[in-house]
Design a protein around this motif. Structure first.
Motif, PDB file in Angstrom:
ATOM      1  N   PRO A  62       0.827  -1.222   0.000  1.00 11.24           N
ATOM      2  CA  PRO A  62       0.000   0.000   0.000  1.00 11.24           C
ATOM      3  C   PRO A  62       0.859   1.269   0.000  1.00 11.24           C
ATOM      4  O   PRO A  62       0.447   2.296  -0.536  1.00 11.24           O
ATOM      5  CB  PRO A  62      -0.793  -0.090   1.310  1.00 11.24           C
ATOM      6  N   LEU A 117      -5.804  -1.749  -2.975  1.00 11.55           N
ATOM      7  CA  LEU A 117      -4.939  -1.105  -1.991  1.00 11.55           C
ATOM      8  C   LEU A 117      -4.556   0.319  -2.385  1.00 11.55           C
ATOM      9  O   LEU A 117      -3.736   0.943  -1.726  1.00 11.55           O
ATOM     10  CB  LEU A 117      -3.671  -1.927  -1.779  1.00 11.55           C
ATOM     11  N   GLY A 118      -5.129   0.813  -3.504  1.00 11.30           N
ATOM     12  CA  GLY A 118      -4.939   2.230  -3.809  1.00 11.30           C
ATOM     13  C   GLY A 118      -4.198   2.534  -5.099  1.00 11.30           C
ATOM     14  O   GLY A 118      -3.942   3.701  -5.392  1.00 11.30           O
ATOM     15  N   LEU A 125       3.516   1.791  -1.679  1.00 15.64           N
ATOM     16  CA  LEU A 125       3.969   2.130  -3.029  1.00 15.64           C
ATOM     17  C   LEU A 125       3.040   3.147  -3.669  1.00 15.64           C
ATOM     18  O   LEU A 125       3.438   3.899  -4.548  1.00 15.64           O
ATOM     19  CB  LEU A 125       4.011   0.872  -3.914  1.00 15.64           C
ATOM     20  N   TYR A 126       1.774   3.136  -3.219  1.00 13.40           N
ATOM     21  CA  TYR A 126       0.788   4.021  -3.842  1.00 13.40           C
ATOM     22  C   TYR A 126       0.397   5.171  -2.920  1.00 13.40           C
ATOM     23  O   TYR A 126      -0.563   5.883  -3.177  1.00 13.40           O
ATOM     24  CB  TYR A 126      -0.461   3.207  -4.229  1.00 13.40           C
ATOM     25  N   SER A 127       1.130   5.331  -1.815  1.00 11.80           N
ATOM     26  CA  SER A 127       0.774   6.370  -0.846  1.00 11.80           C
ATOM     27  C   SER A 127       1.797   7.503  -0.890  1.00 11.80           C
ATOM     28  O   SER A 127       2.915   7.321  -1.371  1.00 11.80           O
ATOM     29  CB  SER A 127       0.723   5.787   0.568  1.00 11.80           C
ATOM     30  N   ASP A 144       9.753   2.867  -7.632  1.00 13.50           N
ATOM     31  CA  ASP A 144       8.923   1.760  -7.135  1.00 13.50           C
ATOM     32  C   ASP A 144       8.347   0.956  -8.290  1.00 13.50           C
ATOM     33  O   ASP A 144       8.308  -0.278  -8.248  1.00 13.50           O
ATOM     34  CB  ASP A 144       7.789   2.306  -6.261  1.00 13.50           C
TER      35      ASP A 144
END
Lengths: 234, 415
Positions: A107, B323-324, A109-111, B5
């Motif tokens: 999570p 998860l976003g 990685l996308y925050s 990433d």
């Protein structure tokens, strides 16, 4: 925290129309532990999907932390899922070839969390579920109970306001199931809001409040009395 | 999602399925490898041909009878087998008076059977003057060239190439001083050339049978014109200047006023090099285009495997979106994966291509003993890599978009 009114979800396939949710009204306060039960086809999974911003209602309104699901774009929904919500699934949904660390990092990685703060957040999350020594083990090599604890750590790493758990003990033996439910209970005692979908009464009774669904309607909404959970799994 | 990433995630995806990743890359490896190999061979062939043209001798200008009628790249009529009788003795005499020219050597050709005892061979003989051997830089293995007096006295003497001498004298006896029969005339061998190998334009110089041009004209062919004239320009004069002098001299000798009606063609080595450069350039482009097709096929292979991979990783995609992950994060992940595969494939292909070009160099140069030079066009390497990256982009975008389009709920349920 959650305000639902007239929540309706209709699946249309050709001429046929299925009303999975048929006008639900309820609210959930911060710090609550709500179990949702109901037979197959009662709409409990659909409700969880809508509450967790994975799906949109056909009619009705849903406010989460004051945000109206009907007014947010898909990108904004994804951002809320990422920063305010944690997810635990029946089948764990871990990346088997990745390490425990990498799974919990997912999570992040996308925050917007800065990269240098990640390691600390991940370590804290792993230690909170008691798997500190498994940090660099491949997730696929863990036992079922350990996998679900990694999934809980993943749900916690972003410090979400709420955790959605969809049948979290469904694939576990009774001992592992109890461990997972104990962790959720402790998290709730520390103030985390939890919404649990289950078809097992003894699992549901870990919660404070029970919503029973039938045919897309709210059949009952009751407080669960405090009980000694130990006997249920033994 | 940060690029770092996304790259790490894509790399993980590649390393999680090493065998599949390798097989996916293989098309790109072969495609890039063949582009590099063919460009290298094309470059070497061009170098070889140019060095052969230069090896004919330096500062040479060739005069052929017949016009190319304005087209720079057309063959003069004489090369097409049409007999044109316009180059004559007076032209040669006048050309020899020009101070800019070191040598002027005229040539005639004919077909005949050459016989020595029971050995014979059908050959193209040439009638040359004694300057010919100096202009062509020929060295003598045995004996020497015929002399000026051989030309003026119509002496029946002959110079042989290395292998025709071997054919006629298989037992190793010295050919010099021996008699051979050519067109039913007895000729005395005065010289044998050293091994020359394949000369320019594929002519086998070792099959040379050269007699005095006077003998060839009067006694063997019964003609008074020449088939070709070669002029060697003195170092201090520019070939363009020399070409102009030849043209105006021949026009005045042949009474030509309209330049479009020239009955001769003057070509410098630069003209030949330009024509050959054109030919090998087209050939290289053609071969490279064929190799490029295999790159496209490799790209389709990448797309195919990536599509399979997207289906296989449906649950992972669903999880990431739950998860976003935004759609663009998923596109980025799969696109970087495809491009990484093509870049690695491209680099391996370049190394493999260079390796095979090296093997080709070894075989052609060392085993076949030619003047092959190793050539590695840097532009080829850059172009291959760029094309590989573009291939990854073009053929990766569709699977990546398919991945991003997945509905997270359905993707998570996918078994």
């Amino acid at each position: 925290m959650i305000e639902v009114s007239g929540l309706t979800k209709i699946y249309a396939e050709g001429e046929a129309e299925t009303r999975a949710l048929n006008g639900l009204d309820f609210s959930i306060q911060e710090g609550d532990f709500v179990s949702i039960m109901g037979p197959s086809g009662s709409g409990k999974s659909t409700l969880l999907h809508v509450l967790s911003f994975l799906d949109r209602p056909t009619h009705g309104s849903y406010l989460f932390l004051g945000k109206d699901i009907n007014k947010l774009s898909n990108v904004e929904l994804a951002e809320v899922r990422n920063q305010e919500m944690g997810f635990i699934f029946q089948s764990f949904n871990l990346l088997g070839r990745s390490t425990v660390y990498e799974n919990i990092e997912l999570p992040l990685l996308y925050s917007p969390m800065p990269v240098h703060k990640r390691k600390r957040a991940i370590t804290e999350a792993i230690e909170s579920v008691g798997l500190g020594e498994k940090m660099y083990t491949e997730a696929g090599k863990l036992s079922g109970g350990q996998k679900q604890r990694v999934a809980i750590a993943r749900a916690l790493v972003n410090e979400p306001a709420i955790i959605f758990a969809d049948e979290p003990t469904g694939n576990l033996d009774s001992v592992s199931g109890e461990q997972v439910m104990d962790i959720l209970k402790i998290l709730n005692e520390h103030g985390r809001t939890i919404i649990l979908v289950t078809h097992e009464t003894y699992t549901a009774e870990y919660g404070k409040r029970l919503l029973k669904l039938r045919d897309g309607l709210l059949e009952s909404d009751t407080q669960i009395e405090k009980r000694n959970t130990e006997s249920y799994f033994k | 999602m940060r690029i770092r990433d996304a790259s790490r995630t894509a790399w993980k995806g590649i390393m999680n399925a090493k065998m599949r990743s390798f097989l996916t890359m293989l098309g790109i490896v072969i495609g890039t490898g063949s582009v590099i190999l063919l460009m290298s061979i094309g470059g070497s062939a061009e170098k070889l041909i140019l060095s052969e043209v230069e090896s004919v001798g330096s500062n040479l200008i060739f005069i052929l009878p017949g016009s190319t009628k304005g087209s720079k790249f057309a063959s003069p009529a004489a090369l097409l087998g049409i007999v044109i009788k316009t180059l004559n003795e007076k032209d040669i005499t006048d050309l020899r008076r020009e101070p800019a020219f070191k040598y002027v050597t005229a040539e005639v050709r004919g077909q005949a059977k050459i016989i020595k005892g029971s050995n014979d061979s059908t050959i193209t003989f040439t009638g040359n003057d004694n300057q010919y051997f100096a202009v062509r830089n020929f060295d003598f293995y045995k004996g020497s060239a015929f002399s000026q007096s051989d030309l003026t006295s119509f002496n029946k003497v002959v110079v042989l190439g290395y292998s025709i001498a071997e054919t006629l004298f298989p037992n190793g006896e010295d050919p010099v001083g021996q008699i051979v029969r050519l067109k039913d005339i007895n000729f005395r061998v005065v010289g044998v050339l050293t091994k020359q190998g394949l000369g320019p334009f594929g002519v086998d110089e070792d099959q040379l049978v050269s007699v005095p041009v006077t003998v060839a004209q009067k006694l063997m062919l019964g003609i008074n014109y020449f088939n070709a004239v070669t002029v060697q320009v003195k170092d201090e004069y520019a070939t363009d200047f020399a070409k102009g002098r030849i043209t105006s001299l021949l026009r005045s000798n042949h009474r030509i006023t309209d330049p479009n009606k020239d009955d001769f063609t003057v070509q410098t080595q630069e003209d030949f090099i330009a024509i050959l450069g054109n030919v090998t350039g087209i050939l290289t482009i053609f071969l490279t285009a064929i190799a490029g097709i295999s790159l496209v096929v490799g790209g389709i292979g990448i797309m195919n495997i990536m599509l399979v991979s997207v289906v296989e990783r449906t649950r992972e995609i669903g999880l990431r979106k739950a998860l976003g992950a935004h759609n663009k994060d998923i596109v980025l992940q799969f696109l970087i994966e495809a491009i990484t595969l093509t870049i690695i494939g491209g680099i391996i292909g370049i190394v493999v291509g260079i390796g095979f070009a090296g093997i080709a160099y070894f075989v052609i140069k060392v085993v076949l003993q030619t003047g092959w030079a190793f050539s590695l066009p840097l532009s080829g390497i850059v172009v291959s890599l760029v094309v590989a990256i573009i291939t990854g982009l073009v053929f990766g975008i569709y699977p990546a978009r398919q991945a991003a389009k997945k509905n997270p709920i359905e993707a998570l349920r996918y078994e």
